[in-house]
Design an enzyme around this catalytic site. Structure first.
Site, PDB file in Angstrom:
ATOM      1  N   TYR A 106      74.106  -3.064 -10.974  1.00 42.14           N
ATOM      2  CA  TYR A 106      74.138  -4.553 -11.205  1.00 42.14           C
ATOM      3  C   TYR A 106      73.448  -4.823 -12.272  1.00 42.14           C
ATOM      4  CZ  TYR A 106      73.628  -9.557 -10.583  1.00 42.14           C
ATOM      5  OH  TYR A 106      73.455 -10.728 -10.608  1.00 42.14           O
ATOM      6  N   GLU A 112      77.215 -12.134 -15.760  1.00 42.48           N
ATOM      7  CA  GLU A 112      76.749 -10.966 -14.766  1.00 42.48           C
ATOM      8  C   GLU A 112      77.931 -10.042 -14.562  1.00 42.48           C
ATOM      9  OE1 GLU A 112      75.920 -11.852  -9.921  1.00 42.48           O
ATOM     10  OE2 GLU A 112      77.707 -12.896 -10.927  1.00 42.48           O
TER      11      GLU A 112
END
Length: 431
Positions: free
Chosen positions: A153, A241
């Site tokens: 991530y 993101e």
């Protein structure tokens, strides 16, 4: 009770922002909210990333089944992924009214891509995030399917507490990052970026190492991190993101899925980006409100709220709820309001068949209360208002505003303060 109403407004208004805000709280970051969300489809975000040298899967976009079939052949990939392009999440588990299950499909046969696209395009896809009737699919993305050997991530976002951007990453990607932050906070890594210097090589390499990339992949991941920051900066993003930022068995670092949020205040210099805004899935009332620079969110109550300022609007919703009523909407007039905006706001409110009363709550700092009063009287006469109207005004030119209302001859109920206004609006419905 008040908290639940505020939460309902926040969830409707901010969408995915709510979950990211929770994450940032756990990371002790203060996220900067843009005014509204710019709606980009997945393929549009990936095109932007491609422009800045970010590694994404090869893909084509198709509007017809035959185009999808030809795109699949041109890809010449071992495996192909076909994705319905809608803004809602949960596509993979969605259902089409054509009978097809799933808005994301894998296949090795281009002919199957064409057949699947035929059952997607022009049909409504219903997921856990769409309206009950689903969303009509007008475009599909035909992409190269890549194996992922490991998922991480990575995000870049604006953080008030750091006075600028920060990088946030975790070796645990492809999963709910909030859960990672809550259960294994030691797997969340943060790097503050100097807005004047940008991402330094040492920072990018350190983040890549923290994400678990090793050997040549570490340098490759660091390069992708720097490219993502370049994108973040150049398009005036408030957040980029990537989940997952993955590595493939062939030794590639690829951004498989990404969300990009933009600063609406930069629209004047990001015209190409904002021209991509996909409004087709937006609520028609919210779209009409946006034309007049009004912030509108429909709720499920029967007391319409007409307020200036988001904080005051949420407080108004809460106090209506406190006194036993239910707000029908969240409508923020903003600061530099004009008489025509007041009129258009009333048109929106009275068009809602659920509305049984209207509460106007204005605190005039920047706003001139007399402009509000003139707009109200014009709207009441021309729209032939049929529901009770309660008005609370305070601030700039309030005495003139009250005179305009009192001499109008219209059935307007005046209120001295917010509590009094909410009580009178609730009582008007109960009569």
């Amino acid at each position: 009770m008040a908290a639940s109403m505020a939460a309902q407004v926040a969830t409707r208004g901010l969408g995915v922002a709510a979950s990211q805000h929770l994450l940032l709280n756990r990371l002790k970051c203060n996220w900067l909210n843009p005014k509204r969300w710019l709606n980009l489809q997945e393929y549009q975000s990936k095109r932007l990333m491609q422009e800045y040298g970010v590694a994404v899967q090869r893909f084509f976009v198709a509007d017809t089944a035959s185009e999808a079939f030809e795109a699949a052949k041109r890809l010449d990939a071992k495996e192909i992924v076909l994705k319905a392009q809608i803004l809602a999440g949960g596509r993979g588990k969605g259902v089409f009214d054509s009978g097809l299950k799933g808005g994301v499909h894998l296949t090795k046969d281009p002919a199957v891509v064409g057949e699947l696209a035929h059952k997607m395009l022009g049909f409504h896809l219903t997921t856990k995030q769409t309206p009950k009737d689903g969303v009509k699919v007008k475009t599909v993305m035909v992409a190269e399917a890549l194996d992922i050997s490991r998922e991480t991530y990575f995000a870049i976002l604006m953080d008030r507490s750091c006075n600028g951007p920060v990088m946030v990453g975790s070796p645990q990607g492809g999963v709910d990052i909030e859960e990672v932050a809550a259960t294994t906070p030691e797997l969340i890594f943060k790097e503050v970026i100097d807005i004047f210097e940008g991402v330094q090589d040492a920072q990018a390499v350190r983040m890549a190492a923290n994400l678990g990339f090793k050997g040549p992949l570490q340098r490759q991941a660091a390069d992708q991190i720097k490219r993502l920051y370049d994108l973040f900066l150049k398009v005036d993003a408030t957040q980029v993101e990537v989940n997952p930022l993955g590595e493939t068995p062939e030794g590639q670092v690829v951004c498989f899925d990404a969300k990009i949020n933009f600063d609406d205040n930069a629209e004047f210099r990001q015209k190409a980006v904002f021209a991509m805004d996909d409004m087709t899935e937006s609520d028609p009332t919210e779209m009409e409100a946006a034309k007049w620079d009004l912030k509108y969110i429909g709720l499920d109550g029967n007391i319409a709220c007409f307020v200036n300022g988001a904080g005051l609007a949420m407080a108004t919703c809460d106090i209506i709820d406190l006194h036993g009523g239910k707000p029908a909407n969240f409508l923020d007039l903003g600061g530099g309001v004009k008489e025509r905006q007041v009129y258009e706001a009333f048109k929106l409110l009275t068009a809602d068949p659920k509305v049984e009363a209207i509460l106007v709550n204005i605190f005039g700092g920047i706003v001139n209360c007399a402009i509000i009063a003139n707009g109200i009287t014009k709207a009441c006469r021309e729209l032939e208002l049929k529901v009770p109207l309660v008005v609370r005004l305070e601030g700039t030119n309030v005495h003139e505003a009250k005179r305009i209302l009192s001499e109008s001859g219209l059935p307007i109920t005046a209120a001295d303060n917010l509590d009094d206004a909410a009580q009178k609006a609730v009582a008007a419905i109960k009569k």
